[in-house]
Motif scaffolding. Structure first.
Motif, PDB file in Angstrom:
ATOM      1  N   LEU A 176       0.826  -1.216   0.000  1.00  0.00           N
ATOM      2  CA  LEU A 176       0.000   0.000   0.000  1.00  0.00           C
ATOM      3  C   LEU A 176       0.853   1.256   0.000  1.00  0.00           C
ATOM      4  O   LEU A 176       0.345   2.363   0.080  1.00  0.00           O
ATOM      5  CB  LEU A 176      -0.876   0.026   1.264  1.00  0.00           C
ATOM      6  CG  LEU A 176      -1.771  -1.179   1.506  1.00  0.00           C
ATOM      7  CD1 LEU A 176      -2.302  -1.160   2.931  1.00  0.00           C
ATOM      8  CD2 LEU A 176      -2.914  -1.172   0.510  1.00  0.00           C
ATOM      9  N   ASN A 177       2.144   1.078  -0.082  1.00  0.00           N
ATOM     10  CA  ASN A 177       3.068   2.167   0.200  1.00  0.00           C
ATOM     11  C   ASN A 177       3.299   3.084  -0.989  1.00  0.00           C
ATOM     12  O   ASN A 177       4.423   3.475  -1.268  1.00  0.00           O
ATOM     13  CB  ASN A 177       4.403   1.582   0.696  1.00  0.00           C
ATOM     14  CG  ASN A 177       5.290   2.640   1.317  1.00  0.00           C
ATOM     15  OD1 ASN A 177       4.800   3.642   1.800  1.00  0.00           O
ATOM     16  ND2 ASN A 177       6.586   2.401   1.281  1.00  0.00           N
ATOM     17  N   GLY A 178       2.255   3.435  -1.690  1.00  0.00           N
ATOM     18  CA  GLY A 178       2.366   4.391  -2.785  1.00  0.00           C
ATOM     19  C   GLY A 178       3.322   3.955  -3.867  1.00  0.00           C
ATOM     20  O   GLY A 178       3.873   4.784  -4.592  1.00  0.00           O
ATOM     21  N   GLU A 180       6.215   2.840  -3.528  1.00  0.00           N
ATOM     22  CA  GLU A 180       7.634   2.964  -3.199  1.00  0.00           C
ATOM     23  C   GLU A 180       8.248   1.597  -2.979  1.00  0.00           C
ATOM     24  O   GLU A 180       7.631   0.725  -2.382  1.00  0.00           O
ATOM     25  CB  GLU A 180       7.798   3.803  -1.921  1.00  0.00           C
ATOM     26  CG  GLU A 180       7.597   5.278  -2.155  1.00  0.00           C
ATOM     27  CD  GLU A 180       7.843   6.069  -0.877  1.00  0.00           C
ATOM     28  OE1 GLU A 180       8.594   5.574  -0.015  1.00  0.00           O
ATOM     29  OE2 GLU A 180       7.283   7.160  -0.765  1.00  0.00           O
TER      30      GLU A 180
ATOM     31  N   LEU B 203      -5.311   4.346   6.728  1.00  0.00           N
ATOM     32  CA  LEU B 203      -3.887   4.303   7.057  1.00  0.00           C
ATOM     33  C   LEU B 203      -3.211   5.600   6.654  1.00  0.00           C
ATOM     34  O   LEU B 203      -3.247   5.999   5.478  1.00  0.00           O
ATOM     35  CB  LEU B 203      -3.220   3.131   6.336  1.00  0.00           C
ATOM     36  CG  LEU B 203      -3.722   1.753   6.768  1.00  0.00           C
ATOM     37  CD1 LEU B 203      -3.244   0.690   5.789  1.00  0.00           C
ATOM     38  CD2 LEU B 203      -3.251   1.432   8.172  1.00  0.00           C
ATOM     39  N   MET B 205       0.128   6.928   6.013  1.00  0.00           N
ATOM     40  CA  MET B 205       1.452   6.336   5.789  1.00  0.00           C
ATOM     41  C   MET B 205       2.539   7.399   5.645  1.00  0.00           C
ATOM     42  O   MET B 205       3.638   7.120   5.162  1.00  0.00           O
ATOM     43  CB  MET B 205       1.418   5.422   4.563  1.00  0.00           C
ATOM     44  CG  MET B 205       0.356   4.330   4.737  1.00  0.00           C
ATOM     45  SD  MET B 205       0.395   3.051   3.510  1.00  0.00           S
ATOM     46  CE  MET B 205       1.918   2.229   3.888  1.00  0.00           C
ATOM     47  N   LEU B 207       2.717   9.834   3.663  1.00  0.00           N
ATOM     48  CA  LEU B 207       3.025  10.230   2.293  1.00  0.00           C
ATOM     49  C   LEU B 207       2.661  11.703   2.117  1.00  0.00           C
ATOM     50  O   LEU B 207       2.034  12.324   2.975  1.00  0.00           O
ATOM     51  CB  LEU B 207       2.243   9.359   1.311  1.00  0.00           C
ATOM     52  CG  LEU B 207       2.495   7.857   1.451  1.00  0.00           C
ATOM     53  CD1 LEU B 207       1.596   7.073   0.520  1.00  0.00           C
ATOM     54  CD2 LEU B 207       3.959   7.534   1.171  1.00  0.00           C
ATOM     55  N   ARG B 213      -5.025   6.071   3.088  1.00  0.00           N
ATOM     56  CA  ARG B 213      -5.376   4.878   2.320  1.00  0.00           C
ATOM     57  C   ARG B 213      -6.342   4.044   3.130  1.00  0.00           C
ATOM     58  O   ARG B 213      -6.114   3.787   4.301  1.00  0.00           O
ATOM     59  CB  ARG B 213      -4.117   4.063   2.021  1.00  0.00           C
ATOM     60  CG  ARG B 213      -3.170   4.787   1.122  1.00  0.00           C
ATOM     61  CD  ARG B 213      -2.049   3.906   0.660  1.00  0.00           C
ATOM     62  NE  ARG B 213      -1.151   4.697  -0.156  1.00  0.00           N
ATOM     63  CZ  ARG B 213      -1.359   4.974  -1.437  1.00  0.00           C
ATOM     64  NH1 ARG B 213      -2.425   4.494  -2.040  1.00  0.00           N
ATOM     65  NH2 ARG B 213      -0.519   5.725  -2.118  1.00  0.00           N
TER      66      ARG B 213
END
Lengths: 371, 401
Positions: A176-178, A180, B203, B205, B207, B213
């Motif tokens: 889910l980390n964009g 990355e 979430l 995160m 960013l 998210r």
């Protein structure tokens, strides 16, 4: 009662020395859930700790599938001699340590182990190699008092730090980390909240060992230190790996200056089983002794259909009690008995369908008992 | 061709479900008493029902294991010896435990075999050896272990191995999740799990975007291991466990039937034809489930094992319309209705062996012989007799979604 904590740098060791700690837990990144140290860093830090007169505890607290385990036991050899104590949770790590090393062992008994029989079992099994038992923070003060006074070994408890709620080997954040890229020794963190929970801001960490979720508040028993010492607790663990070890310098004021909310958890009382009786209808659970069967159809003005459970079956003329799922009780006599072909009969056996006269107010799932 | 065959171990949340599982082919069932297990909300068994269940299962060559896998506290342990002695007396085949205190108590008070629960997260050879030294006779491995690793554990530790082959999965290492304890005040390891891992989470995160998210990021897909059966056999895994004591009669029966049929087919033929596999998978797909995954049976579970969807997405499912409570030429087929159906609807009975077949719903009557156009849940309906229908047969229909 002594304090024990973690170090990830020479600076940390200096702080612990100033605070008169005589032991330090070091986390290697391959063996420890939140360990940061690589091989060289571990060996250097361990050497420095020993120079400062501190016992070095090698933290091996990850849980390991066989492939990981088989790999790690080929790696641990290079650290032999650099630590004084092994600290393990996985029973496999415990078993291996007992057979393949000579060092004392600290056993993390934070999961399960809510009874003295279990804890005594570990003491017997580990024998004189047992350096310390690490107890669960879910034990209330009364239980802790009993355990610590009964057990013949030193006991440790988390006194301050994050509360781990969840540990999985799966990588739950990196997808889910964009987009990355997740590098193997990196750590990804997030704060989670759910509309279905009143709690907001669960810290979540993903690293090479999997994904971990913590409580939004951190655990704090600082105000109970004297009580814990009086109980006989040998070690009070302070875990400042996320907010920094500098906070350890001012334990008396830590509650006021610490940036996170704090809680006592279940220290005063643990009532996490009191809701269980409400999870099901206890009236439907009384199927013992003179239990005759259950109503599976209630046809108004016609009949009650019963699945007979009693080994001796059912007969006309019997006096029975009917217990409604909502608690109401009915006492009736069976005036007639029919089988499923609607033939009047004198007996119907166990696990057969039986029809008896309808009783107003009786529903399906009502339980029948012979009186 | 290997002569080794694992047992199919099915869940039985009640005496009725025990009978269904055994009649549909399970070699063993696991059940809970009124205390000491992890499914507090399940109906569970009274002592009379345990006795009857053991007699019923043993008469058909099946074993009964009783779960004592709650993390018991001292006050619970005081009540345990009496229950264990009772289980020994009625000849229960094994107990499933997750705590060393319970292992020791069972060993002191009975000669019952001890299976170490998946709650203990036993994951490697050395851990299995330790539990064997403690007196365990079987290990239910953690669901993170592959079949290949399990085979190694069995060979090197010299102990029976049980693995999950089907059902819902904890995302966490079993026994290592206390979300419910700290957020709902319910001890997840004593039967109070609130399934917080199935919630949708927002979430942050860290960013650049302020948007959080949203994801069901902690929810696992359900395990389905039918395609891995040859590996289980090759590694001589002793027992293949189906999760789900809280699940329906239809689930207990279908799972027991499909997996036992698949094993028997392999026993007779030494392989699995793709056509047969597809038909078994189709049957497994007819029971309520999340999307399926093989999880870690072959390789460690990856991102595709996460069930990032709202619960109750039940496309293409069949539902249970009832259970046959009587079937004879005199009375006809009497079904205890769980979900309503209409005159003329297509419903089918699942026999204990062989393919499902249609029931005649053109002539439906109530018990008093009055015609029925539409059935109602919690009633009985009478259908014309068909010779190959028997008591405890499950009846299903395609869902209306």
């Amino acid at each position: 009662m002594k304090y024990v904590s973690f170090a990830t740098s020479i600076h940390d060791l200096g702080i612990l020395k100033e605070e008169n700690h005589d032991e330090v837990i070091l986390g290697h990144r391959d063996f420890s859930r939140f360990g940061k140290l690589d091989d060289l860093q571990f060996i250097e830090l361990a050497a420095q700790a020993k120079k400062l007169g501190m016992r070095v505890v090698f933290e091996w607290d990850i849980l390991m599938i066989e492939n990981v385990f088989a790999h790690l036991i080929t790696c641990i050899e290079k650290f032999q001699g650099h630590f004084d104590v092994l600290r393990v949770q996985d029973p496999g790590a415990l078993e291996w340590s007992l057979k393949n090393t000579q060092v004392p062992v600290q056993f993390i008994a934070e999961n399960a182990n809510r009874n003295l029989e279990a804890l005594n079992g570990w003491c017997e099994y580990i024998g004189d190699r047992l350096d310390r038992l690490v107890l669960s923070i879910e034990l209330s003060r009364n239980t802790l008092a009993e355990f610590v006074s009964t057990l013949k070994v030193p006991c440790e408890l988390l006194g301050f730090g994050r509360i781990l709620l969840f540990y999985t080997p799966r990588n739950l954040l990196s997808g889910l980390n964009g987009g990355e890229k997740f590098r193997f020794n990196d750590e990804i963190s997030a704060l989670g909240e759910s509309e279905e929970s009143p709690h907001k801001g669960f810290p979540i960490v993903e690293n090479k060992h999997g994904t971990f979720m913590f409580h939004i508040k951190e655990f704090c028993l600082l105000e109970f230190r004297q009580e814990l010492a009086n109980l006989g607790l040998s070690h009070f663990r302070i875990d400042l790996r996320w907010e920094g070890l500098n906070f350890i310098k001012d334990l008396d004021n830590l509650k006021e200056i610490y940036p996170q909310d704090l809680m006592r958890g279940f220290f005063l009382v643990n009532k996490t089983d009191v809701l269980f009786p409400k999870l099901k209808n206890s009236r439907l659970q009384k199927r013992e002794g003179n239990y005759l069967g259950e109503v599976i159809e209630a046809e108004k003005s016609k009949h009650l259909a019963i699945l007979v459970k009693h080994t001796e079956g059912i007969r006309p003329g019997q006096n029975i009690k009917i217990l409604h799922p909502k608690g109401e009780e009915f006492e009736v006599k069976i005036h007639w008995l029919k089988d499923s072909s609607l033939t009047e009969v004198e007996h119907i056996g166990q696990n057969q369908l039986a029809l008896i006269p309808y009783v107003g107010g009786v529903w399906v799932k009502s339980q029948l008992f012979i009186q | 061709m290997s002569s080794f065959m694992p047992e199919i171990l099915a869940p039985a949340g009640s005496l009725d479900k025990l009978k269904v599982a055994v009649l549909y082919g399970a070699n063993a069932v696991y059940v809970g008493g009124q205390k000491f297990g992890l499914r507090t909300a399940a109906e569970n068994f009274t002592t009379d029902e345990l006795r009857e269940g053991v007699i019923f299962a043993h008469a058909r060559g099946a074993k009964v294991y009783v779960v004592l896998n709650s993390f018991l506290h001292d006050k619970d342990l005081t009540e345990l010896p009496e229950f264990v002695e009772f289980l020994d007396k009625i000849k229960v085949d094994a107990v499933i435990v997750s705590d060393l205190g319970v292992v020791r108590t069972v060993r002191k008070h009975s000669s019952i075999d001890v299976h170490v629960s998946t709650q203990a997260s036993t994951l490697n050879v050395e851990a299995a050896k330790l539990w064997k030294n403690m007196g365990a006779t079987r290990i239910v491995l953690g669901r993170e272990v592959s079949v290949k690793e399990a085979g190694k554990i069995k060979r090197e530790a010299g102990i029976e191995i049980e693995m999950f082959i089907h059902g819902s999965m904890c995302m966490a290492y079993s026994g290592n999740c206390v979300i419910s304890n700290f957020t709902q005040g319910r001890d997840s390891n004593r039967g109070g799990c609130a399934h917080s891992c199935r919630f949708e989470y927002s979430l942050d995160m860290g960013l650049d975007t302020k948007e959080k998210r949203k994801a069901y990021f902690m929810s696992s897909k359900d395990l389905e291991g039918i395609r891995v059966l040859p590996e289980f056999i090759k590694e001589e895994i002793d027992s293949l466990k189906i999760e789900g004591r809280m699940k329906s009669h239809l689930y207990a029966g279908t799972m027991s039937k499909v997996y036992s049929e698949a094993l028997n087919y392999y026993k007779d033929h030494g392989d699995f034809l793709s056509e047969k596999l597809l038909s078994w998978e189709e049957e497994l797909g007819k029971v309520s489930h999340r999307a399926y995954t093989e999880a870690s049976l072959v390789e460690p579970a990856g991102a595709d094992s996460i069930f990032n969807e709202r619960e109750n997405n039940t496309d293409n499912e069949w539902q249970m319309v009832g259970t046959v409570v009587e079937a004879n030429a005199k009375s006809g087929i009497i079904i205890e209705v769980r979900n309503a159906f209409n005159q003329g609807d297509y419903i089918e009975v699942i026999p204990f062996e062989g393919a499902a077949f249609a029931l005649n719903t053109q002539e439906m009557m109530d018990l008093s012989l009055a015609p029925v156009i539409r059935t109602r849940p919690s009633t009985l309906v009478r259908l014309p007799y068909q010779a190959n229908v028997t008591v405890h047969n499950l009846v299903r229909a395609r869902g209306t979604k």
